[in-house]
Design a protein around this motif. Structure first.
Motif, PDB file in Angstrom:
ATOM      1  N   MET A 195       0.843  -1.184   0.000  1.00 35.03           N
ATOM      2  CA  MET A 195       0.000   0.000   0.000  1.00 35.03           C
ATOM      3  C   MET A 195       0.884   1.242   0.000  1.00 35.03           C
ATOM      4  SD  MET A 195      -3.237   0.925   2.492  1.00 35.03           S
ATOM      5  CE  MET A 195      -2.300   1.162   3.990  1.00 35.03           C
ATOM      6  N   SER A 196       0.577   2.196  -0.880  1.00 36.52           N
ATOM      7  CA  SER A 196       1.357   3.421  -0.988  1.00 36.52           C
ATOM      8  C   SER A 196       1.339   4.204   0.322  1.00 36.52           C
ATOM      9  CB  SER A 196       0.778   4.286  -2.118  1.00 36.52           C
ATOM     10  OG  SER A 196       1.336   5.576  -2.093  1.00 36.52           O
ATOM     11  N   LYS A 197       2.434   4.932   0.583  1.00 39.82           N
ATOM     12  CA  LYS A 197       2.518   5.727   1.803  1.00 39.82           C
ATOM     13  C   LYS A 197       1.479   6.845   1.813  1.00 39.82           C
ATOM     14  CE  LYS A 197       7.425   4.900   2.709  1.00 39.82           C
ATOM     15  NZ  LYS A 197       8.761   5.523   2.897  1.00 39.82           N
ATOM     16  N   ASP A 198       0.982   7.237   0.634  1.00 41.49           N
ATOM     17  CA  ASP A 198      -0.017   8.293   0.549  1.00 41.49           C
ATOM     18  C   ASP A 198      -1.438   7.778   0.755  1.00 41.49           C
ATOM     19  OD1 ASP A 198       1.907  10.222   0.044  1.00 41.49           O
ATOM     20  OD2 ASP A 198       1.852   9.863  -2.116  1.00 41.49           O
ATOM     21  N   ILE A 199      -1.593   6.457   0.860  1.00 43.16           N
ATOM     22  CA  ILE A 199      -2.906   5.858   1.056  1.00 43.16           C
ATOM     23  C   ILE A 199      -3.086   5.532   2.537  1.00 43.16           C
ATOM     24  CG2 ILE A 199      -4.435   3.952   0.472  1.00 43.16           C
ATOM     25  CD1 ILE A 199      -3.906   5.863  -1.838  1.00 43.16           C
ATOM     26  N   ALA A 200      -4.129   6.099   3.151  1.00 43.63           N
ATOM     27  CA  ALA A 200      -4.413   5.825   4.559  1.00 43.63           C
ATOM     28  C   ALA A 200      -5.302   4.601   4.719  1.00 43.63           C
ATOM     29  CB  ALA A 200      -5.074   7.039   5.210  1.00 43.63           C
ATOM     30  N   ILE A 201      -6.288   4.434   3.818  1.00 43.86           N
ATOM     31  CA  ILE A 201      -7.221   3.308   3.892  1.00 43.86           C
ATOM     32  C   ILE A 201      -7.397   2.722   2.505  1.00 43.86           C
ATOM     33  CG2 ILE A 201      -9.591   2.596   4.427  1.00 43.86           C
ATOM     34  CD1 ILE A 201      -9.731   4.900   6.414  1.00 43.86           C
ATOM     35  N   SER A 202      -7.290   1.410   2.416  1.00 47.51           N
ATOM     36  CA  SER A 202      -7.508   0.703   1.154  1.00 47.51           C
ATOM     37  C   SER A 202      -8.583  -0.360   1.365  1.00 47.51           C
ATOM     38  CB  SER A 202      -6.211   0.056   0.657  1.00 47.51           C
ATOM     39  OG  SER A 202      -6.453  -0.751  -0.484  1.00 47.51           O
ATOM     40  N   VAL A 203      -9.664  -0.254   0.614  1.00 48.83           N
ATOM     41  CA  VAL A 203     -10.762  -1.228   0.658  1.00 48.83           C
ATOM     42  C   VAL A 203     -10.783  -1.937  -0.684  1.00 48.83           C
ATOM     43  CG1 VAL A 203     -13.255  -1.548   0.919  1.00 48.83           C
ATOM     44  CG2 VAL A 203     -12.069   0.206   2.253  1.00 48.83           C
ATOM     45  N   ARG A 204     -10.557  -3.260  -0.669  1.00 45.29           N
ATOM     46  CA  ARG A 204     -10.436  -4.002  -1.916  1.00 45.29           C
ATOM     47  C   ARG A 204     -11.420  -5.156  -1.982  1.00 45.29           C
ATOM     48  NH1 ARG A 204      -4.051  -5.089  -1.748  1.00 45.29           N
ATOM     49  NH2 ARG A 204      -4.487  -4.967   0.476  1.00 45.29           N
ATOM     50  N   ASN A 205     -12.378  -5.034  -2.887  1.00 43.56           N
ATOM     51  CA  ASN A 205     -13.336  -6.110  -3.188  1.00 43.56           C
ATOM     52  C   ASN A 205     -13.998  -6.676  -1.929  1.00 43.56           C
ATOM     53  OD1 ASN A 205     -10.668  -6.791  -5.232  1.00 43.56           O
ATOM     54  ND2 ASN A 205     -12.617  -6.222  -6.153  1.00 43.56           N
ATOM     55  N   VAL A 206     -14.447  -5.781  -1.067  1.00 45.14           N
ATOM     56  CA  VAL A 206     -15.039  -6.206   0.204  1.00 45.14           C
ATOM     57  C   VAL A 206     -16.509  -6.575   0.029  1.00 45.14           C
ATOM     58  CG1 VAL A 206     -15.753  -5.388   2.495  1.00 45.14           C
ATOM     59  CG2 VAL A 206     -13.430  -4.965   1.679  1.00 45.14           C
TER      60      VAL A 206
END
Length: 437
Positions: free
Chosen positions: A1-12
């Motif tokens: 996950m990129s340092k600029d991304i705080a939250i990543s939601v993937r195919n939930v």
């Protein structure tokens, strides 16, 4: 996950088993051949998005759209059936009224418990306690059991606890709706401070004004699916369409869609230019990305602005009298309510009113007839661009009526820069008088 991304939601996705009764749940658990007595309900289906560090994301959706379930998964309160969520940074959440509070504990004891769960020592929480107590403003109730609190008091203490543990990610799920106006103002001021500190915020609310005012981006949920991700104003328009429109939105489906109060509404105003055969789509100021909804028992076939004797002007001079003309075609007879709204490009309402609010009776027209109306007002608006909403509704005793043909962001109004220095801050000039007493 990129340092600029705080939250990543993937195919939930999230599935629940629904039983008709407790006995059905027991029968399934004890059945020797694992017979199913439940039906499956997918609260979330294949939801994916990211939130950048320092971004404020608004989430809109009707009740039952999956918003709260999504937030609980992001906060690790609930596990996803499928997909993955990654969050980077200390996360503090206000998911629902009094969530995580023991009703037998006092407010102070619950704050201490919340801090220990977040990894703070007793000494650190005691150091922060005066600030939390001062922000909550519940007085002597801070040392009373939470079960004696009103809903507003519970929110005060919960929000105060959530923001004073130095969160890098703050999640708020509709809880602020029960607070009074003064406390809400203080909370949103703190949210603005968090934005300035480059902290990440997710805000869930039914107040579309707060979405457009505070969020950098918004997403729209409907029946467990993410159907739109974009600018707050565009998502708010689509949200309004899902509430009043006949069809449910689906992912990827495009939209087809001083003295600033109204002085008067004139019905069937005779005017040669407005009597032409043009439609609203042919006007220079028409916005093709308008959002339109209603049952169309009457249709707004034309709408045009006139100012300073110029029809559909490219710009309007500061403070000029403005006339909004609209032409309606009726296909059914009903008691109509006619209105308009001016809002900023971010979707924040500057002014809106209608004939019901102004207590102006409007006669019903027979099917097949045309009706012309005019809204007249003076708008000393700050130079810039604004959107115009116009609408017709059926009178039902409520201020807004039942939508018949509502056209949001149907046209753009541009207020020209003024040569003299602007003597005020904000959206419009109240022209105050100052007296030395």
């Amino acid at each position: 996950m990129s340092k600029d991304i705080a939250i990543s939601v993937r195919n939930v996705s999230k599935k629940f088993r629904l039983f008709t009764s407790p006995s059905a749940r027991l029968a399934e658990a004890l059945h020797p051949f694992r017979k199913a007595y439940h039906r499956e309900f997918w609260a979330l289906r294949d939801v994916s998005f990211t939130v950048e560090r320092g971004e404020v994301l608004g989430i809109l959706g009707q009740n039952g759209s999956g918003k709260s379930t999504l937030l609980q998964i992001i906060c690790s309160v609930m596990q996803a059936t499928e997909g993955r969520v990654d969050a980077r940074g200390r996360l503090s959440a206000l998911l629902e009224l009094g969530a995580g509070f023991n009703p037998e504990f006092t407010g102070r004891q619950n704050v201490m418990l919340n801090g220990s769960i977040m990894g703070f020592s007793r000494k650190e929480m005691q150091h922060r306690m005066p600030q939390i107590e001062a922000f909550a403003e519940v007085g002597e109730f801070f040392d009373q059991p939470v079960k004696t609190y009103s809903s507003g008091m519970s929110v005060r203490v919960a929000f105060a606890a959530a923001i004073h543990i130095d969160p890098e990610i703050l999640i708020i799920d509709e809880a602020l709706a029960v607070g009074d106006a003064k406390f809400q103002h203080k909370c949103y001021a703190r949210i603005e401070n968090f934005k300035a500190e480059n902290k990440t915020i997710i805000l869930v609310t039914h107040d579309i004004g707060q979405i457009t005012a505070h969020c950098d981006r918004a997403i729209l949920m409907n029946k467990g699916r993410l159907v739109m991700d974009g600018k707050p104003r565009d998502v708010v328009d689509r949200y309004i369409e899902t509430i009043f429109g006949d069809d449910d939105p689906v992912p990827g489906k495009a939209n087809n869609a001083g003295e600033s109060h109204a002085r008067q509404v004139t019905i069937d105003h005779p005017n040669i230019e407005f009597a032409d055969n043009k439609g609203i789509e042919e006007r220079r100021s028409y916005c093709k990305n308008e959002v339109r909804f209603g049952d169309r028992r009457a249709e707004i076939v034309d709408c045009v602005v006139e100012a300073g004797g110029v029809w559909d002007p490219p710009q309007i001079n500061f403070g000029d009298p403005i006339n909004i003309y609209a032409k309606l075609r009726y296909s059914a007879k009903f008691a109509p309510l006619l209105g308009f709204c001016i809002k900023t490009l971010a979707g924040i309402e500057v002014y809106g009113s209608n004939t019901f609010m102004q207590q102006i009776p409007v006669p019903a027209s027979a099917p097949g007839t045309l009706q012309r109306i005019r809204f007249s007002f003076s708008a000393p608006l700050r130079p810039g661009d604004y959107f115009l909403d116009v609408g017709v509704a059926e009178m039902d005793g409520t201020p807004g009526g039942s939508p018949v043909d509502v056209r949001r962001s149907v046209a753009m109004i541009s207020i020209a820069p003024i040569s003299r220095r602007i003597s005020f801050n904000g959206l419009f000039d109240l022209s105050p008088k100052f007296d030395m007493l």
